[in-house]
Design a protein around this motif. Structure first.
Motif, PDB file in Angstrom:
ATOM      1  N   PHE A  25     -22.057 -47.112   3.512  1.00 17.99           N
ATOM      2  CA  PHE A  25     -21.961 -45.613   3.486  1.00 17.99           C
ATOM      3  C   PHE A  25     -23.029 -44.927   2.192  1.00 17.99           C
ATOM      4  CE2 PHE A  25     -20.924 -41.256   2.516  1.00 17.99           C
ATOM      5  CZ  PHE A  25     -21.447 -40.774   3.580  1.00 17.99           C
ATOM      6  N   ALA A  26     -22.333 -45.444   1.189  1.00 17.23           N
ATOM      7  CA  ALA A  26     -23.026 -44.869  -0.174  1.00 17.23           C
ATOM      8  C   ALA A  26     -24.481 -45.412  -0.584  1.00 17.23           C
ATOM      9  CB  ALA A  26     -22.102 -45.659  -1.282  1.00 17.23           C
ATOM     10  N   GLN A  27     -24.672 -46.739   0.252  1.00 15.95           N
ATOM     11  CA  GLN A  27     -26.032 -47.215   0.098  1.00 15.95           C
ATOM     12  C   GLN A  27     -27.120 -46.154   0.732  1.00 15.95           C
ATOM     13  OE1 GLN A  27     -26.826 -51.186   1.240  1.00 15.95           O
ATOM     14  NE2 GLN A  27     -24.593 -51.444   1.149  1.00 15.95           N
ATOM     15  N   ALA A  28     -26.642 -45.546   2.014  1.00 14.59           N
ATOM     16  CA  ALA A  28     -27.706 -44.738   2.587  1.00 14.59           C
ATOM     17  C   ALA A  28     -27.717 -43.247   2.117  1.00 14.59           C
ATOM     18  CB  ALA A  28     -27.199 -44.921   4.085  1.00 14.59           C
ATOM     19  N   TRP A  29     -26.834 -42.856   1.373  1.00 19.42           N
ATOM     20  CA  TRP A  29     -26.612 -41.567   0.721  1.00 19.42           C
ATOM     21  C   TRP A  29     -27.361 -41.160  -0.313  1.00 19.42           C
ATOM     22  CZ3 TRP A  29     -25.494 -39.338  -3.813  1.00 19.42           C
ATOM     23  CH2 TRP A  29     -25.267 -38.224  -3.982  1.00 19.42           C
ATOM     24  N   PRO A  30     -28.050 -39.832  -0.346  1.00 19.56           N
ATOM     25  CA  PRO A  30     -27.701 -39.016   0.675  1.00 19.56           C
ATOM     26  C   PRO A  30     -28.753 -39.026   1.801  1.00 19.56           C
ATOM     27  CG  PRO A  30     -28.853 -37.880  -1.113  1.00 19.56           C
ATOM     28  CD  PRO A  30     -28.838 -39.348  -1.448  1.00 19.56           C
ATOM     29  N   ALA A  31     -28.362 -38.511   3.111  1.00 18.24           N
ATOM     30  CA  ALA A  31     -29.214 -38.766   4.140  1.00 18.24           C
ATOM     31  C   ALA A  31     -29.413 -37.298   4.729  1.00 18.24           C
ATOM     32  CB  ALA A  31     -28.702 -39.604   5.180  1.00 18.24           C
ATOM     33  N   ARG A  32     -28.757 -36.423   4.153  1.00 19.79           N
ATOM     34  CA  ARG A  32     -28.872 -35.061   4.710  1.00 19.79           C
ATOM     35  C   ARG A  32     -28.510 -33.848   3.604  1.00 19.79           C
ATOM     36  NH1 ARG A  32     -23.941 -36.653   7.032  1.00 19.79           N
ATOM     37  NH2 ARG A  32     -22.351 -35.343   6.805  1.00 19.79           N
ATOM     38  N   PRO A  33     -28.762 -32.673   3.863  1.00 21.65           N
ATOM     39  CA  PRO A  33     -28.448 -31.609   2.836  1.00 21.65           C
ATOM     40  C   PRO A  33     -27.021 -31.803   2.261  1.00 21.65           C
ATOM     41  CG  PRO A  33     -29.864 -30.656   4.442  1.00 21.65           C
ATOM     42  CD  PRO A  33     -29.472 -31.793   4.921  1.00 21.65           C
ATOM     43  N   ILE A  34     -26.652 -31.361   1.043  1.00 17.99           N
ATOM     44  CA  ILE A  34     -25.273 -31.386   0.357  1.00 17.99           C
ATOM     45  C   ILE A  34     -24.867 -29.816   0.276  1.00 17.99           C
ATOM     46  CG2 ILE A  34     -24.085 -32.065  -1.801  1.00 17.99           C
ATOM     47  CD1 ILE A  34     -26.134 -34.404  -1.870  1.00 17.99           C
ATOM     48  N   PRO A  56     -32.014 -28.388  -9.737  1.00 20.17           N
ATOM     49  CA  PRO A  56     -32.496 -29.696 -10.577  1.00 20.17           C
ATOM     50  C   PRO A  56     -31.565 -30.611  -9.658  1.00 20.17           C
ATOM     51  CG  PRO A  56     -31.385 -28.268 -11.776  1.00 20.17           C
ATOM     52  CD  PRO A  56     -31.564 -27.553 -10.931  1.00 20.17           C
ATOM     53  N   LEU A  57     -30.367 -30.558  -9.281  1.00 17.42           N
ATOM     54  CA  LEU A  57     -29.737 -31.600  -8.702  1.00 17.42           C
ATOM     55  C   LEU A  57     -30.122 -31.937  -7.292  1.00 17.42           C
ATOM     56  CD1 LEU A  57     -27.309 -33.329  -8.782  1.00 17.42           C
ATOM     57  CD2 LEU A  57     -25.761 -31.574  -7.590  1.00 17.42           C
ATOM     58  N   ALA A  58     -30.725 -30.892  -6.532  1.00 17.15           N
ATOM     59  CA  ALA A  58     -31.238 -31.417  -5.164  1.00 17.15           C
ATOM     60  C   ALA A  58     -32.620 -32.419  -5.409  1.00 17.15           C
ATOM     61  CB  ALA A  58     -31.864 -29.933  -4.654  1.00 17.15           C
ATOM     62  N   ALA A  59     -33.275 -31.912  -6.696  1.00 16.23           N
ATOM     63  CA  ALA A  59     -34.417 -32.602  -6.876  1.00 16.23           C
ATOM     64  C   ALA A  59     -34.198 -34.314  -7.360  1.00 16.23           C
ATOM     65  CB  ALA A  59     -35.242 -31.837  -7.951  1.00 16.23           C
ATOM     66  N   ALA A  60     -33.082 -34.162  -7.823  1.00 14.39           N
ATOM     67  CA  ALA A  60     -32.647 -35.495  -8.413  1.00 14.39           C
ATOM     68  C   ALA A  60     -32.083 -36.535  -7.120  1.00 14.39           C
ATOM     69  CB  ALA A  60     -31.416 -35.441  -9.569  1.00 14.39           C
ATOM     70  N   VAL A  65     -29.537 -28.840  -1.946  1.00 17.24           N
ATOM     71  CA  VAL A  65     -28.078 -28.677  -2.485  1.00 17.24           C
ATOM     72  C   VAL A  65     -27.839 -27.359  -2.128  1.00 17.24           C
ATOM     73  CG1 VAL A  65     -26.343 -28.610  -4.306  1.00 17.24           C
ATOM     74  CG2 VAL A  65     -28.025 -30.612  -4.040  1.00 17.24           C
ATOM     75  N   VAL A  66     -27.082 -26.775  -1.012  1.00 13.56           N
ATOM     76  CA  VAL A  66     -27.100 -25.541  -0.568  1.00 13.56           C
ATOM     77  C   VAL A  66     -25.793 -25.022  -1.105  1.00 13.56           C
ATOM     78  CG1 VAL A  66     -26.795 -24.116   1.543  1.00 13.56           C
ATOM     79  CG2 VAL A  66     -28.259 -26.228   1.619  1.00 13.56           C
ATOM     80  N   VAL A  67     -25.882 -23.776  -1.667  1.00 10.74           N
ATOM     81  CA  VAL A  67     -24.852 -23.113  -2.338  1.00 10.74           C
ATOM     82  C   VAL A  67     -24.003 -22.261  -1.387  1.00 10.74           C
ATOM     83  CG1 VAL A  67     -23.765 -21.248  -4.035  1.00 10.74           C
ATOM     84  CG2 VAL A  67     -25.688 -23.073  -4.691  1.00 10.74           C
TER      85      VAL A  67
END
Length: 326
Positions: A25-34, A56-60, A65-67
């Motif tokens: 699971f961790a290998q494929a993460w992230p595969a969608r918005p957080i 910047p976390l989304a870019a990384a 990364v949705v607040v």
């Protein structure tokens, strides 16, 4: 076997072994918005700082990364949402210390245990608190405020961002030290506390300077001191409460990122590393300072240690001040 072919086989084996060390699971993460849950309303201090790191976390991470603002119960409502969320790496919490440190001691029906249901990721930022009062009260100094509060025993109100929050316990601690009696009125966030002071509903409050100083500079609030032991780097001209007759008085606010317990450790460590890099970057550090916060950025273990120490410290304050659970 030719050396080139052998080298490729060994590389493939090594890569396979490395991949086996992480959950698939961790290998494929992230595969969608957080989702980054902020348990306070838009415009609040944690909302502002949370949004500073979300982009910047989304870019990384390569995913949005949705607040997600989930205000209520002094931050406990949104914190409970994260505590119960799937530990799949797609839900994180950005909050202040209240829901993490004092909520278990002051909330009768808390839906979560921060020590068991949440995994520390990183301390993000710290800030002094500023004691502000309504100018109409006539208190230009801390000594003035204490004198007036003693004259109007039990008649003055103060606002906080909820039972057990830093703003609440800072005032309860100060009440005990100064020998004054004020009525506590909780609100959802600091903007609401400011509005309440401006409307004359409450007369004072401890709050982070990022929210207060705009109104102070406009002459709508009086700032009487900060709660760090020494002068705050963001407000070096403002005297501390410690140097105004209350030695040792300290009440620092902080903000941090956590995840649901049992979130895969590789994901927590990845997010922590990215956050530390982001928070310590010149650009984000400058923006955080612009909100009167100091950028932190720590490993998960450091945040866990801080949370434990804070629980012990504020537990003593709660007991001494006689603050009751709600």
């Amino acid at each position: 076997m030719p050396s080139m072919q052998r080298r490729r086989v060994l590389q493939a084996v090594a890569a396979g072994a490395a991949s086996l060390s992480l959950p698939s699971f961790a290998q494929a993460w992230p595969a969608r918005p957080i989702k980054l849950v902020v348990p306070f309303p838009p415009g609040s201090s944690p909302d502002i700082i949370g949004r500073l790191v979300a982009e910047p976390l989304a870019a990384a991470l390569g995913q949005p990364v949705v607040v997600d603002n989930r205000p209520g119960a002094g931050g406990n409502l949104g914190t409970g949402v994260v505590a119960k969320a799937e530990p799949d790496g797609y839900t994180f919490l950005f909050t202040i210390q209240g829901p993490l440190v004092t909520a278990p001691m002051l909330s009768k029906n808390l839906s979560y245990d921060p020590a068991k249901d949440l995994a520390p990721v990183s301390l993000v930022a710290t800030s002094p608190n500023v004691l502000v009062v309504d100018p109409k009260l006539g208190a230009a100094t801390l000594a003035d405020f204490v004198r007036i509060a003693k004259q109007k025993k039990g008649e003055l109100n103060y606002g906080s961002v909820g039972n057990g929050s830093a703003s609440h316990l800072a005032m309860e601690s100060f009440k005990s030290r100064a020998g004054i009696d004020l009525v506590h009125v909780p609100y959802q966030g600091f903007p609401q506390v400011v509005n309440a002071i401006l409307a004359g509903q409450v007369q004072a409050g401890f709050m982070v300077p990022g929210i207060a100083m705009g109104q102070v500079k406009a002459g709508k609030l009086n700032a009487l001191g900060v709660t760090t032991l020494g002068r705050a780097s963001s407000l070096p001209e403002m005297a501390t409460l410690a140097e105004q007759g209350y030695p040792g008085f300290e009440a620092v606010s902080w903000q941090a990122v956590l995840a649901p317990a049992k979130t895969p450790r590789p994901i927590i460590e990845r997010v922590s590393r990215e956050l530390v890099r982001i928070i310590k970057s010149d650009e984000v550090r400058s923006k955080v300072l612009g909100q009167y916060f100091s950028a932190a950025g720590t490993a998960p273990e450091a945040l866990a240690t801080l949370m434990k120490a804070e629980r012990e410290k504020w537990g003593q304050v709660i007991k001494a001040a006689g603050v009751q659970p709600e």
